[in-house]
Scaffold this motif. Structure first.
Motif: not given
Length: 684
Positions: A531-559
């Motif tokens: 639910s929080f990997d590179d694919q699952g992190a793109q879906f919110d609690a309702q299962g909607r494909l939505r960016d719910w991360w801050t820019k800095d959070d996503m940058a760290y995650f991708k790094q």
């Protein structure tokens, strides 16, 4: 950890779940692994050099891959045990002449497939009406209707990463990526008889040989079906499939859900994918009432439509005829099944011997009525106390994962709150679904193996199309209970843990908590973390494909994720073929987070009490032992190219990123798996 699981792929899934291979792990990132050690050398392996072999050396030394398998391991052993149990239940149902309902349909379906003499006596006669309809196609309008009528609900790109279908396109019906309240038809690329575009387009001697043998297989199938001019027909089909492959997206691009989120209206197809009469196609496919589609592979849909309009009708008729024969080979006389196995089993997978008839019959029956078979299995073999204990483990690991989220220094409060919301609202299915699929409308005729297979596919397709007028069911299962597997469903924010995986070696009621948390606990943690990997992190609690991360959070995650990509890119099962770190990233992230969360949950069970001195060793040995696997070279090569899971020894090596593993086994600098602390990947 979810592997391909659709109605037309169940034979594979039941027999083989989880990627695997028995060779030593890479000796340091970027280096080529040594060949598998001889059995006599296995006892000398240090855990810090080769943890996979250290944990599984005895098993590796004594185990041979069965002749009818492309691989063998813990998953396959569990599947074998499960299948043997189910067959006894079906045989008992066959003997009970007074039995009715779904168990009778299951028994009759199985018995029809097992009736080799009856199938042989009929020859190709049962298939003749299908081939006659193809032969009657005289123009492009009739061709379009035939192509539409051939559509089946036989792919699942998100839950089981299954993209392959012999039909021109694949259909998947589930809630929309951006609209979680309505079910939507998804259209995917199809039309290939080999596993992936790489088999058609890669310039190598091995792939060239496979292409030659595939074309020979096509010709052989035409000959068995009574066609003339078989070599020319095969050449035309091969040339067409090669052109189709040129339009296909790569496996890596297929896994990128952001590239897949393409909503087309029914009217858009004519302009965006000219070359075929889409209105006629959708009407024949019983999708005429669908106003919107998600086109997962727009480039392929456009390219294939152009080929429908530009390639001669005779070639398309050969394409349709071959794939009908090939697809239903198992329910035709023995020569058809043998020829298909010769290519798909021996040539592609390296499997020397076809599985016994009863195993193929069971796989076919599971494919037709998986829930009906599952209900029989659960009633007999899944104790209620196992469900209670597993639910408690799931609850403990979710709680541990939540605590890990709370302690993340890199995550912003707003992102953390939404991550916790996903955990809080997640549906967890253990053992079996809340509601079973009904087969009341499926006609099963004793002695009609081919007809039963065709009717079962049509029945499943009709059920899936009917979902377009139904409410979204967030608790619907994507796997039957007799499947040895587990799955995270990002669109539903849900997980399924089928009953069949809840047995030894993954779950043993008599084993220690350390062993169980290391094995099934890590699987549970793995699915939660999806639910929080590179694919699952793109879906919110309702299962909607939505960016719910801050820019800095996503940058760290991708790094942090990129470090794991590079770590896995360094593993080379063969000198000419490396693991694809990007393709396997989701599963590798889930392995890493899953083991870590399950370890935390295990340690929390002591609640201040003294833990056994070998508690951590029990845990990590439980994890590694669950991945004991051997695999044949052709099968491994195919999986490295197409599977989102890394081979088993590299999945085991994920522990090199976890500090407790180093302490438990006294892993030191200079040992092959040792990573300096600043190179260990930390995400969750």
């Amino acid at each position: 950890m979810n592997t391909s699981w659709t109605p037309l792929k169940r034979a594979v899934a039941l027999a083989l779940c989880g990627a695997s291979m028995a060779i030593a792990p890479a000796h340091g990132a970027g280096q080529t692994p040594a060949p598998a050690k001889a059995a006599t050398a296995l006892p000398q392996v240090l855990p810090g050099d080769d943890f996979f072999t250290y944990a599984n050396g005895d098993w590796l030394a004594r185990t041979e891959i069965p002749a009818d398998r492309s691989s063998w391991g813990a998953f396959a052993e569990m599947a074998e045990t499960t299948n043997a149990r189910i067959v006894k239940l079906i045989e008992a149902a066959l003997a009970d002449k007074a039995l009715g309902g779904e168990p009778r349909k299951v028994a009759d379906y199985y018995a029809a497939f097992m009736d080799e003499a009856g199938i042989e006596a009929k020859g190709v006669v049962p298939l003749k009406p299908v081939l006659a309809r193809i032969d009657a196609i005289k123009d492009r309008a009739a061709l379009t209707r035939a192509l539409g009528a051939s559509l089946r609900a036989d792919v699942d790109p998100l839950n089981s990463t299954n993209f392959q279908t012999e039909n021109l396109f694949g259909l998947w019906v589930t809630q929309g990526l951006s609209d979680p309240d309505h079910n939507t038809p998804y259209l995917l690329q199809g039309g290939l008889g080999m596993p992936d575009r790489a088999y058609y387009l890669t310039d190598s001697a091995r792939m060239a040989e496979l292409r030659t043998k595939y074309q020979q297989h096509i010709a052989a199938m035409f000959k068995l079906a009574g066609y003339g001019d078989t070599d020319a027909r095969a050449a035309r089909v091969m040339a067409l499939e090669t052109r189709i492959a040129q339009s296909h997206a790569t496996r890596e691009d297929s896994a990128d859900v952001l590239m897949a989120n393409n909503t087309w209206s029914a009217q858009d197809f004519a302009a965006k994918a000219p070359g075929m009469d889409w209105r006629a196609f959708f009407k024949a496919a019983r999708l005429g009432g669908a106003g919107r589609f998600i086109v997962w592979h727009p480039g392929a849909v456009t390219g294939i439509a152009k080929l429908v309009g530009s390639t001669d009708v005779a070639t398309w008729k050969d394409f349709l005829a071959f794939h009908q024969v090939n697809h239903f080979a198992a329910t035709l006389p023995k020569a058809f099944g043998d020829q298909k196995f010769e290519f798909a089993g021996k040539t592609l997978q390296g499997t020397p011997q076809q599985s016994l008839r009863w195993k193929r019959a069971l796989a076919a029956t599971n494919g037709a009525m998986d829930d009906a078979v599952g209900k029989m299995y659960v009633e007999r073999y899944f104790p209620a106390e196992n469900k209670v204990r597993l639910k408690q483990m799931v609850s403990n690991i979710i709680a541990a994962f939540g605590k890990r989220i709370d302690t993340l220094t890199w995550m912003a409060p707003a992102t953390r709150a939404q991550a916790q919301e996903k955990l809080k609202t997640m549906y967890v299915g253990v053992g079996y679904p809340d509601r079973w699929t009904s087969y009341a409308g499926l006609k099963v005729v004793p002695g009609d193996a081919l007809g039963n297979a065709m009717r079962a596919e049509q029945y499943h397709y009709a059920q899936q199309v009917a979902k377009l007028k139904q409410k979204v069911d967030k608790t619907a299962w994507a796997m039957p209970p007799q499947l040895v597997n587990a799955v995270n469903l990002p669109l539903q924010n849900a997980m399924n843990f089928p009953a069949a995986i809840l047995q030894k070696p993954f779950f043993d009621a008599a084993a220690s908590d350390g062993t169980n948390y290391g094995a099934i606990g890590s699987i549970i943690g793995h699915e939660i973390s999806h639910s929080f990997d590179d694919q699952g992190a793109q879906f919110d609690a309702q299962g909607r494909l939505r960016d719910w991360w801050t820019k800095d959070d996503m940058a760290y995650f991708k790094q942090a994720s990129e470090k794991l990509v590079q770590q896995y890119n360094g593993y080379k099962p063969f000198p000419d073929l490396a693991v694809n770190g990007q393709l396997t990233l989701s599963e590798n992230l889930a392995d890493l987070a899953g083991v870590a969360a399950s370890y935390d949950a295990y340690k929390a069970t002591f609640a201040g009490k003294a833990a056994p001195s070998d508690a951590d060793r029990q845990f990590f040995m439980g994890y590694a032992s669950a991945w004991q696997t051997k695999i044949r070279e052709p099968a491994l090569r195919q999986r490295v190219l197409t599977d989102g899971h890394a081979p088993a020894q590299y999945r085991t090596a994920i522990v090199r990123n976890l500090e407790p593993w180093y302490q438990a086994f006294n892993v030191q600098p200079g040992q092959a798996l040792y990573l300096p602390p600043d190179q260990r990947v930390r995400v969750w």
